[in-house]
Motif scaffolding. Structure first.
Motif, mmCIF file in Angstrom:
data_model
loop_
_atom_site.group_PDB
_atom_site.id
_atom_site.type_symbol
_atom_site.label_atom_id
_atom_site.label_comp_id
_atom_site.label_asym_id
_atom_site.label_seq_id
_atom_site.Cartn_x
_atom_site.Cartn_y
_atom_site.Cartn_z
ATOM 1 N N VAL A 179 35.900 37.614 46.084
ATOM 2 C CA VAL A 179 34.538 37.097 45.916
ATOM 3 C C VAL A 179 33.526 38.236 45.929
ATOM 4 C CG1 VAL A 179 32.759 35.661 46.983
ATOM 5 C CG2 VAL A 179 35.103 34.821 46.821
ATOM 6 N N MET A 180 33.718 39.200 46.807
ATOM 7 C CA MET A 180 32.808 40.342 46.858
ATOM 8 C C MET A 180 32.747 41.052 45.502
ATOM 9 S SD MET A 180 33.094 43.890 49.015
ATOM 10 C CE MET A 180 34.565 44.358 48.073
ATOM 11 N N LEU A 181 33.906 41.331 44.922
ATOM 12 C CA LEU A 181 33.948 42.042 43.643
ATOM 13 C C LEU A 181 33.367 41.204 42.507
ATOM 14 C CD1 LEU A 181 37.509 43.629 43.965
ATOM 15 C CD2 LEU A 181 35.322 44.852 44.030
ATOM 16 N N SER A 182 33.660 39.906 42.519
ATOM 17 C CA SER A 182 33.191 39.042 41.430
ATOM 18 C C SER A 182 31.688 38.812 41.476
ATOM 19 C CB SER A 182 33.930 37.698 41.452
ATOM 20 O OG SER A 182 33.592 36.946 42.596
ATOM 21 N N PHE A 183 31.066 39.011 42.658
ATOM 22 C CA PHE A 183 29.620 38.906 42.774
ATOM 23 C C PHE A 183 28.949 40.274 42.630
ATOM 24 C CE2 PHE A 183 30.366 34.685 44.218
ATOM 25 C CZ PHE A 183 29.152 34.010 44.149
ATOM 26 N N GLU B 9 28.968 40.428 51.865
ATOM 27 C CA GLU B 9 29.331 41.828 51.610
ATOM 28 C C GLU B 9 28.747 42.306 50.287
ATOM 29 O OE1 GLU B 9 33.662 42.074 53.924
ATOM 30 O OE2 GLU B 9 33.579 41.744 51.756
ATOM 31 N N ALA B 10 28.793 41.453 49.276
ATOM 32 C CA ALA B 10 28.235 41.822 47.969
ATOM 33 C C ALA B 10 26.734 42.055 48.071
ATOM 34 C CB ALA B 10 28.539 40.730 46.941
ATOM 35 N N CYS B 11 26.052 41.205 48.825
ATOM 36 C CA CYS B 11 24.603 41.367 49.017
ATOM 37 C C CYS B 11 24.299 42.668 49.757
ATOM 38 C CB CYS B 11 24.031 40.179 49.787
ATOM 39 S SG CYS B 11 24.090 38.607 48.888
ATOM 40 N N LEU B 12 25.084 42.960 50.790
ATOM 41 C CA LEU B 12 24.875 44.185 51.558
ATOM 42 C C LEU B 12 25.115 45.424 50.711
ATOM 43 C CD1 LEU B 12 24.338 45.680 54.194
ATOM 44 C CD2 LEU B 12 26.749 45.341 54.808
ATOM 45 N N GLN C 239 25.098 44.215 39.728
ATOM 46 C CA GLN C 239 24.667 45.561 39.382
ATOM 47 C C GLN C 239 24.634 45.848 37.887
ATOM 48 O OE1 GLN C 239 23.461 47.674 41.616
ATOM 49 N NE2 GLN C 239 23.801 46.123 43.187
ATOM 50 N N TYR C 240 25.373 45.056 37.115
ATOM 51 C CA TYR C 240 25.491 45.329 35.685
ATOM 52 C C TYR C 240 25.269 44.048 34.877
ATOM 53 C CZ TYR C 240 27.579 49.702 37.247
ATOM 54 O OH TYR C 240 27.801 50.911 37.850
ATOM 55 N N THR D 154 31.879 37.976 33.110
ATOM 56 C CA THR D 154 31.439 37.393 34.383
ATOM 57 C C THR D 154 32.234 36.136 34.714
ATOM 58 O OG1 THR D 154 29.197 38.243 34.060
ATOM 59 C CG2 THR D 154 29.477 36.443 35.635
ATOM 60 N N LEU D 155 32.438 35.285 33.725
ATOM 61 C CA LEU D 155 33.220 34.060 33.937
ATOM 62 C C LEU D 155 34.666 34.392 34.294
ATOM 63 C CD1 LEU D 155 31.892 31.749 31.070
ATOM 64 C CD2 LEU D 155 31.473 31.529 33.539
ATOM 65 N N ALA D 156 35.215 35.419 33.654
ATOM 66 C CA ALA D 156 36.594 35.823 33.956
ATOM 67 C C ALA D 156 36.714 36.299 35.399
ATOM 68 C CB ALA D 156 37.042 36.921 32.991
ATOM 69 N N LEU D 157 35.727 37.067 35.869
ATOM 70 C CA LEU D 157 35.729 37.536 37.256
ATOM 71 C C LEU D 157 35.655 36.365 38.232
ATOM 72 C CD1 LEU D 157 33.370 40.656 37.137
ATOM 73 C CD2 LEU D 157 35.780 40.651 37.806
ATOM 74 N N ILE D 158 34.786 35.406 37.935
ATOM 75 C CA ILE D 158 34.630 34.244 38.815
ATOM 76 C C ILE D 158 35.907 33.408 38.835
ATOM 77 C CG2 ILE D 158 33.385 32.065 39.117
ATOM 78 C CD1 ILE D 158 30.901 33.485 38.015
#
Length: 213
Positions: A128-132, A180-183, A137-138, A145-149
């Motif tokens: 979840v951290m990586l997918s968000f 973690e993604a927000c941080l 950032q990009y 994005t859909l593939a990551l989610i």
């Protein structure tokens, strides 16, 4: 770390509900779409795809393989995010010490001592951290994005179906991954900062194997 602790009654009720809900969910999926054994190779593949060691080793390798500033910035920040995730998950596992589901098979790739504990799911936090984080950032193509989610959701669901975790272990891991993604978005290093960190660990004037991308 192996002693039995007294769990407060309200928390015990939640944990007991979680065990029952997890069993019902796995049984439902097994009866409706199963048997789950025919999907085990796919779920194991998802497990490996989000394992911390391949991500750490792969990211660290590519950091020193590429010297393009924007690529290196991405890789350095992902590496730092992975380290942050490992530390947070290890501390929470050591504190919570919740056991994995009773029918979990101890056949996971490259585990350490705290991996015997179930809360939170490290695979869920990482996925979840990586997918968000990356879409934060990009500006990615929507399909990426859909593939990551979809990948992160598949990893999270597979953790329950593989009997690695209970539902709340995964749900908690997903929430932690978002935080973690927000941080990391706030701590995101610039290209210059990322390069400075690399230079701290490696004198690049002595490296002749870098590739310009």
């Amino acid at each position: 770390m192996g002693e039995k602790r007294d769990v407060p009654k309200p928390l015990k009720k939640v944990l007991d509900w979680d065990v029952v809900a997890t069993e019902k969910f796995v049984k439902y999926v097994d009866q409706k779409y199963g048997p789950l054994t025919k999907f085990k190779s796919i779920m194991k593949g998802l497990e490996i795809s989000c394992h911390g060691i391949p991500w750490l080793v792969g990211t660290a390798t590519f950091i020193f393989f590429f010297d393009n500033p924007s690529v290196r910035q991405l890789l350095v920040n992902i590496f730092l995010a992975l380290i942050l995730d490992i530390i947070i998950v290890a501390v929470l596992k050591a504190v919570s010490r919740r056991r994995r589901p009773s029918d979990n098979k101890d056949d996971m790739f490259a585990t350490v001592s705290v991996d015997k504990f179930s809360f939170p799911s490290g695979h869920a936090t990482r996925a979840v951290m990586l997918s968000f984080l990356i879409p934060f950032q990009y500006s990615l193509w929507m399909i990426i994005t859909l593939a990551l989610i979809c990948w992160s959701l598949a990893v999270c669901i597979s953790r329950v179906l593989l009997r690695r975790h209970h539902i709340l272990d995964v749900a908690g891991g997903m929430c932690i991954g978002i935080l973690e993604a927000c941080l990391m978005s706030l701590l995101w290093l610039s290209p210059e900062g990322a390069q400075g960190l690399v230079n701290f660990f490696l004198d690049e004037t002595q490296v002749g194997a870098s590739f310009d991308v």
